[in-house]
Design an enzyme around this catalytic site. Structure first.
Site, PDB file in Angstrom:
ATOM      1  N   ILE A 113       0.881  -1.172   0.000  1.00 44.66           N
ATOM      2  CA  ILE A 113       0.000   0.000   0.000  1.00 44.66           C
ATOM      3  C   ILE A 113       0.920   1.223   0.000  1.00 44.66           C
ATOM      4  O   ILE A 113       1.733   1.371   0.895  1.00 44.66           O
ATOM      5  CB  ILE A 113      -0.866   0.055   1.276  1.00 44.66           C
ATOM      6  N   THR A 114       0.893   2.007  -1.007  1.00 46.42           N
ATOM      7  CA  THR A 114       0.011   1.968  -2.146  1.00 46.42           C
ATOM      8  C   THR A 114       0.731   1.342  -3.347  1.00 46.42           C
ATOM      9  O   THR A 114       1.953   1.403  -3.416  1.00 46.42           O
ATOM     10  CB  THR A 114      -0.469   3.377  -2.554  1.00 46.42           C
ATOM     11  N   VAL A 117       3.108   3.661  -5.329  1.00 36.12           N
ATOM     12  CA  VAL A 117       4.341   4.150  -4.701  1.00 36.12           C
ATOM     13  C   VAL A 117       5.071   2.994  -4.004  1.00 36.12           C
ATOM     14  O   VAL A 117       6.172   2.621  -4.382  1.00 36.12           O
ATOM     15  CB  VAL A 117       4.068   5.297  -3.693  1.00 36.12           C
ATOM     16  N   CYS A 118       4.434   2.420  -3.003  1.00 35.82           N
ATOM     17  CA  CYS A 118       5.126   1.460  -2.128  1.00 35.82           C
ATOM     18  C   CYS A 118       5.313   0.084  -2.755  1.00 35.82           C
ATOM     19  O   CYS A 118       6.161  -0.683  -2.301  1.00 35.82           O
ATOM     20  CB  CYS A 118       4.360   1.327  -0.818  1.00 35.82           C
ATOM     21  N   THR A 119       4.533  -0.236  -3.783  1.00 34.98           N
ATOM     22  CA  THR A 119       4.675  -1.529  -4.463  1.00 34.98           C
ATOM     23  C   THR A 119       5.527  -1.409  -5.713  1.00 34.98           C
ATOM     24  O   THR A 119       6.404  -2.242  -5.960  1.00 34.98           O
ATOM     25  CB  THR A 119       3.295  -2.110  -4.844  1.00 34.98           C
TER      26      THR A 119
END
Length: 195
Positions: A113-114, A117-119
């Site tokens: 998540i998110t 961005v984070c993935t």
């Protein structure tokens, strides 16, 4: 693209920033659905003995703490989670990179998540490093549908296999009548009963 099957014996599960605050920023998928999917991934990793790496970003800020349920499902991994301080690509944090390396696995299952961005950034790094990556797109989400679609397309184009929670669990089970299969089917049934 993935060239071999992902199994409990050759893959590691990486869950990135499933935090109370960040999950509130997601509008591309319902909160309850993404939460149930993320927890199902953690439960599956624990049930079949697959390495599980948890990471969070700036828990003391708007991102908030990791989902409390993760502490119940995977207490050791929760206590040992990698707490990043503002690093966007989790692999840029040496502690996270070391934790993934210590799993000894090059088949990486990533959900975060998110997604936008984070993935996406750790997925791109993992692929660049020569790993096979499956992104569980519905165990993550983005602030908008278009942001999510763009992130998924970017990861797919870079060579990640895009999958869903249910599809991944079936792949890991391989055969519902095996020991791992019977453990995973109970998680699938629990997940489907929530929909």
């Amino acid at each position: 693209m993935a060239t071999s099957s992902f199994t409990a014996d050759n893959a590691a599960m990486l869950l990135v920033d499933h935090q109370v605050g960040t999950m509130g920023w997601v509008s591309s998928i319902p909160f309850d659905e993404v939460k149930a999917n993320a927890l199902a991934l953690a439960k599956t990793a624990k049930a079949v003995g697959m390495p599980l790496v948890l990471t969070s970003s700036m828990e003391e800020h708007a991102q908030g703490p990791l989902l409390a349920e993760l502490a119940d499902i995977a207490p050791e991994e929760f206590a040992g989670r990698i707490r990043r301080q503002g690093v966007v690509d989790a692999f840029d944090d040496e502690h996270f990179a070391d934790a993934v390396k210590r799993t000894g696995r090059t088949n990486l299952i990533i959900a975060g998540i998110t997604n936008d961005v984070c993935t996406v950034f750790p997925t791109l790094t993992a692929l660049h490093q020569g790993n096979q990556v499956q992104v569980v797109a519905d165990a993550g989400g983005s602030p908008s549908k278009i942001a999510d679609d763009i992130a998924v397309r970017r990861m797919d184009k870079a060579g990640a296999t895009i999958t869903s929670t249910n599809q991944l669990l079936a792949e890991l089970a391989q055969n519902w009548t095996t020991e791992n299969g019977s453990k995973i089917i109970s998680i699938v049934n629990e997940l489907l009963s929530q929909e």
